[in-house]
Design a protein around this motif. Structure first.
Motif, PDB file in Angstrom:
ATOM      1  N   PHE A  32      -5.388  -7.453   1.295  1.00 25.32           N
ATOM      2  CA  PHE A  32      -5.739  -8.765   1.845  1.00 25.32           C
ATOM      3  C   PHE A  32      -4.683  -9.254   2.824  1.00 25.32           C
ATOM      4  CE2 PHE A  32      -5.515 -13.432   1.613  1.00 25.32           C
ATOM      5  CZ  PHE A  32      -6.749 -13.719   2.178  1.00 25.32           C
ATOM      6  N   SER A  33      -3.421  -8.958   2.553  1.00 29.78           N
ATOM      7  CA  SER A  33      -2.335  -9.357   3.453  1.00 29.78           C
ATOM      8  C   SER A  33      -2.505  -8.711   4.828  1.00 29.78           C
ATOM      9  CB  SER A  33      -0.989  -8.967   2.849  1.00 29.78           C
ATOM     10  OG  SER A  33       0.067  -9.313   3.721  1.00 29.78           O
ATOM     11  N   LYS A  90      -5.466 -10.414   6.561  1.00 35.44           N
ATOM     12  CA  LYS A  90      -5.092 -11.753   7.015  1.00 35.44           C
ATOM     13  C   LYS A  90      -4.307 -11.688   8.318  1.00 35.44           C
ATOM     14  CE  LYS A  90      -2.867 -15.938   5.210  1.00 35.44           C
ATOM     15  NZ  LYS A  90      -2.088 -16.494   4.077  1.00 35.44           N
ATOM     16  N   ARG A 118      -3.953  -7.557  -3.254  1.00 33.05           N
ATOM     17  CA  ARG A 118      -3.161  -8.509  -2.475  1.00 33.05           C
ATOM     18  C   ARG A 118      -2.572  -7.847  -1.229  1.00 33.05           C
ATOM     19  NH1 ARG A 118      -1.334 -13.444  -3.483  1.00 33.05           N
ATOM     20  NH2 ARG A 118      -1.786 -13.429  -5.725  1.00 33.05           N
ATOM     21  N   THR A 172     -10.297 -16.789  -0.533  1.00 31.28           N
ATOM     22  CA  THR A 172      -9.996 -15.477  -1.108  1.00 31.28           C
ATOM     23  C   THR A 172      -8.570 -15.432  -1.632  1.00 31.28           C
ATOM     24  OG1 THR A 172     -11.557 -14.380   0.390  1.00 31.28           O
ATOM     25  CG2 THR A 172      -9.897 -12.995  -0.657  1.00 31.28           C
ATOM     26  N   GLU A 173      -7.631 -15.962  -0.846  1.00 30.52           N
ATOM     27  CA  GLU A 173      -6.232 -15.989  -1.274  1.00 30.52           C
ATOM     28  C   GLU A 173      -6.068 -16.819  -2.537  1.00 30.52           C
ATOM     29  OE1 GLU A 173      -1.972 -16.003   0.935  1.00 30.52           O
ATOM     30  OE2 GLU A 173      -3.441 -17.476   1.660  1.00 30.52           O
ATOM     31  N   SER A 174      -6.771 -17.954  -2.586  1.00 26.37           N
ATOM     32  CA  SER A 174      -6.695 -18.827  -3.756  1.00 26.37           C
ATOM     33  C   SER A 174      -7.274 -18.133  -4.991  1.00 26.37           C
ATOM     34  CB  SER A 174      -7.450 -20.128  -3.484  1.00 26.37           C
ATOM     35  OG  SER A 174      -7.459 -20.961  -4.612  1.00 26.37           O
ATOM     36  N   THR A 229      -8.865 -18.545   3.164  1.00 20.86           N
ATOM     37  CA  THR A 229      -8.111 -19.409   2.249  1.00 20.86           C
ATOM     38  C   THR A 229      -8.677 -19.332   0.827  1.00 20.86           C
ATOM     39  OG1 THR A 229      -9.496 -21.296   2.926  1.00 20.86           O
ATOM     40  CG2 THR A 229      -7.401 -20.994   4.070  1.00 20.86           C
ATOM     41  N   GLU A 275      -4.738 -16.054  10.901  1.00 23.46           N
ATOM     42  CA  GLU A 275      -5.075 -17.389  10.411  1.00 23.46           C
ATOM     43  C   GLU A 275      -4.617 -18.490  11.373  1.00 23.46           C
ATOM     44  OE1 GLU A 275      -4.256 -20.231   6.502  1.00 23.46           O
ATOM     45  OE2 GLU A 275      -3.618 -18.128   6.512  1.00 23.46           O
ATOM     46  N   ASP A 316      -4.809 -15.647  -6.436  1.00 21.03           N
ATOM     47  CA  ASP A 316      -3.789 -16.365  -7.214  1.00 21.03           C
ATOM     48  C   ASP A 316      -4.342 -16.769  -8.582  1.00 21.03           C
ATOM     49  OD1 ASP A 316      -2.017 -16.157  -5.115  1.00 21.03           O
ATOM     50  OD2 ASP A 316      -2.482 -18.140  -4.292  1.00 21.03           O
TER      51      ASP A 316
END
Length: 385
Positions: free
Chosen positions: A30-31, A34, A27, A85-87, A83, A39, A90
């Motif tokens: 990825f942050s 991003k 995470r 990847t983030e989902s 979006t 975005e 989670d």
């Protein structure tokens, strides 16, 4: 089954799956990605391009329309990748929690597989953030030429052409073959093709250099290994190159009939064009278009792109010389493809290697390209330091 007793009570209860540290690291990475991909900027670009794509007169200029729709498609794909990847990250945390609550081994295995998949995806996204060079966002023109090795070299050049075309196909990158010169016995002498996709140059520029093939030659004496070479050149394709003027006196233009394998005529008029830039010796051939005028215009665009790159490389070399730091070039034999006596493809700069040449020749280049981009970034950082 162990005997009953205090020591064996609960022996069948599964240990909790603890990958929280790996997920937290995923995470965090990825942050950062991003933030670099921005975005909000992507959403703004999509809104602007969507409005342009909806204009009633869009297709009055087919080339401009194609550019708008292509940019929109790639921006939408980038946003979707972020979006989704983030989902998925989670969802992975929820999946781990479920596996631990229910003590479900199958769910734990599923969570581990998803973690590995996400780590690979995030690594690919991270490579994208390293493409920050001046020309990295541009389409690319790839030229392949057979080198030393006779018929094997011509055959190798054609193998490389197929490899890059398959790579482009697998990644949804449109390709236009500009020109192919076929060898007499087998393979090709040279080929040039355009890959018209964002970041095509940034990705494929690490493929430039001399490639070497070692195998049992299908054309020579039985039982004898043959080494052959092919050169790969990758240049960015500029939309317009106003600062590069090419005087008519500096070029020689030859026209000829387009031809296919074995010299078979595929055109009854002299529509193919070959432009030679006399001061540099750069040669560009074009036979993809139907008319001589179209082929000449396309060839001039590629010539100007190559001259632009030469100019920038000369400027960079002068700056390094003035700074007293002349870095070595990537050099020859940047990659070896060995088919005999063992199976291996190895990049001699990054040391990335695989033992499945067939997959590589079928377009599986992601690992090599990612390693090359990371290697190049390290070289740049060391030079700046």
């Amino acid at each position: 089954m162990p005997p009953p007793g205090p020591a064996s009570v609960g022996w069948w209860i599964m240990a909790d799956l603890d990958i929280s540290g790996a997920i937290a690291e995923l995470r965090s990475t990825f942050s950062d990605i991003k933030a670099v991909l921005d975005e909000e900027r992507l959403r703004a670009d999509i809104a602007r391009l969507s409005e342009a794509a909806g204009a009633p007169d869009l297709w009055d200029d087919p080339d401009a329309a194609q550019k708008v729709t292509s940019q929109l498609s790639h921006a939408q794909a980038d946003l979707k990748r972020i979006t989704e990847t983030e989902s998925r990250i989670d969802d992975l945390e929820v999946l781990v929690e479920m596996a631990n609550e229910e003590g479900d081994e199958e769910t734990q295995v599923e969570a581990k597989k998803e973690l590995a998949s996400l780590q690979k995806l995030v690594s690919e996204l991270e490579v994208r953030t390293l493409l920050d060079g001046e020309f990295d966002e541009l389409p690319a023109v790839v030229t392949i030429r057979a080198g030393a090795g006779g018929v094997d070299a011509s055959d190798f050049a054609e193998m490389l052409q197929r490899m890059y075309l398959r790579y482009a196909e697998q990644h949804g990158m449109p390709v236009t073959v500009h020109e192919t010169s076929y060898a007499e016995e087998a393979g090709i002498k040279s080929t040039s093709f355009e890959i018209d996709a964002p970041y095509a140059f940034g990705n494929l520029s690490v493929e430039a250099g001399t490639h070497r093939l070692v195998r049992m030659s299908p054309f020579g004496a039985a039982g004898k290994r043959q080494t052959s070479f092919a050169a790969v050149e990758v240049v960015p394709l500029f939309e317009q190159v106003d600062e590069i003027e090419v005087p008519e006196n500096d070029i020689r233009v030859d026209v000829f009939r387009s031809s296919g394998p074995g010299g078979q005529s595929v055109n009854t008029t002299d529509s193919a064009v070959r432009i030679t830039h006399i001061p540099t010796g750069i040669v560009v051939s074009m036979q993809n278009e139907k008319s001589q005028i179209q082929n000449r215009a396309a060839a001039m665009r590629v010539l100007q792109s190559r001259l632009m790159l030469v100019k920038r490389e000369e400027e960079a070399a002068r700056k390094k010389e003035l700074a007293g730091n002349i870095a070595a070039s990537w050099g020859d034999q940047m990659r070896s493809y060995v088919l005999a006596p063992y199976q291996m493809v190895k990049d001699l700069r990054t040391l990335h290697e695989v033992n499945n040449p067939s997959a590589v020749f079928d377009g599986d280049l992601d690992g090599f390209i990612a390693a090359g981009i990371r290697w190049r970034k390290r070289q740049q950082q060391e030079t700046e330091d």
